[in-house]
Scaffold this motif. Sequence first.
Motif, PDB file in Angstrom:
ATOM      1  N   LEU A   7      -3.169  -6.507   1.672  1.00 42.62           N
ATOM      2  CA  LEU A   7      -4.305  -5.630   0.564  1.00 42.62           C
ATOM      3  C   LEU A   7      -5.584  -5.695   1.169  1.00 42.62           C
ATOM      4  O   LEU A   7      -6.220  -4.504   1.064  1.00 42.62           O
ATOM      5  CB  LEU A   7      -4.242  -6.725  -0.541  1.00 42.62           C
ATOM      6  N   LEU A  10      -4.735  -2.463   3.423  1.00 42.36           N
ATOM      7  CA  LEU A  10      -4.546  -1.312   2.602  1.00 42.36           C
ATOM      8  C   LEU A  10      -5.575  -0.935   1.830  1.00 42.36           C
ATOM      9  O   LEU A  10      -5.795   0.378   1.768  1.00 42.36           O
ATOM     10  CB  LEU A  10      -3.225  -1.806   1.499  1.00 42.36           C
ATOM     11  N   VAL A  11      -6.289  -1.631   1.048  1.00 36.91           N
ATOM     12  CA  VAL A  11      -7.160  -1.151   0.283  1.00 36.91           C
ATOM     13  C   VAL A  11      -8.530  -0.315   1.009  1.00 36.91           C
ATOM     14  O   VAL A  11      -8.894   0.814   0.680  1.00 36.91           O
ATOM     15  CB  VAL A  11      -7.903  -2.112  -0.777  1.00 36.91           C
ATOM     16  N   PRO A  12      -9.259  -0.888   1.751  1.00 38.40           N
ATOM     17  CA  PRO A  12     -10.163  -0.293   2.543  1.00 38.40           C
ATOM     18  C   PRO A  12      -9.674   0.929   3.223  1.00 38.40           C
ATOM     19  O   PRO A  12     -10.288   1.953   3.377  1.00 38.40           O
ATOM     20  CB  PRO A  12     -10.555  -1.294   3.673  1.00 38.40           C
ATOM     21  N   ILE A  14      -7.154   3.038   2.222  1.00 38.59           N
ATOM     22  CA  ILE A  14      -7.101   3.954   0.993  1.00 38.59           C
ATOM     23  C   ILE A  14      -8.575   4.442   0.741  1.00 38.59           C
ATOM     24  O   ILE A  14      -8.718   5.756   0.395  1.00 38.59           O
ATOM     25  CB  ILE A  14      -6.246   3.433  -0.243  1.00 38.59           C
ATOM     26  N   LEU A  15      -9.569   3.677   0.375  1.00 39.54           N
ATOM     27  CA  LEU A  15     -10.729   4.223  -0.003  1.00 39.54           C
ATOM     28  C   LEU A  15     -11.353   4.956   1.164  1.00 39.54           C
ATOM     29  O   LEU A  15     -12.155   6.046   0.821  1.00 39.54           O
ATOM     30  CB  LEU A  15     -11.656   2.707  -0.058  1.00 39.54           C
ATOM     31  N   ILE A  50      -2.995   2.542   5.999  1.00 40.50           N
ATOM     32  CA  ILE A  50      -2.335   2.641   5.132  1.00 40.50           C
ATOM     33  C   ILE A  50      -1.036   2.213   5.223  1.00 40.50           C
ATOM     34  O   ILE A  50      -0.088   1.391   4.603  1.00 40.50           O
ATOM     35  CB  ILE A  50      -2.358   4.014   4.294  1.00 40.50           C
ATOM     36  N   GLY A  53      -0.664  -1.518   6.088  1.00 40.17           N
ATOM     37  CA  GLY A  53      -0.857  -1.938   4.760  1.00 40.17           C
ATOM     38  C   GLY A  53       0.265  -2.293   4.101  1.00 40.17           C
ATOM     39  O   GLY A  53       0.491  -3.218   3.588  1.00 40.17           O
TER      40      GLY A  53
END
Length: 87
Positions: A7, A10-12, A14-15, A50, A53
């Motif tokens: 995570l 993955l999250v950064p 995506i952002l 991505i 992640g």
Amino acid sequence: MLMGIGLVVLVPSILMQWGVQEKWMLARVIEPSEANASFLTPLVISWIGIALGIAWVLAAITCYLIPKSMAHLQRPKGRQGGSGAVV
């Protein structure tokens, strides 16, 4: 632990992809030829992040489920009587 690492990647990613793509779309309106070259590297890096992640999260889920399924498969099986109790 593995899920957290996945995570965190993955999250950064995506952002970053959202932000770069918005800037890329605006730059394409102003100068289409330069927009493709200057935003290609950040877009590729964000998509790689991505993918990594997602792979890491799936690995974490797999590492969690394999021991559970193995424990379930190794349980002794008994016959059931009419009352539902295992004999």
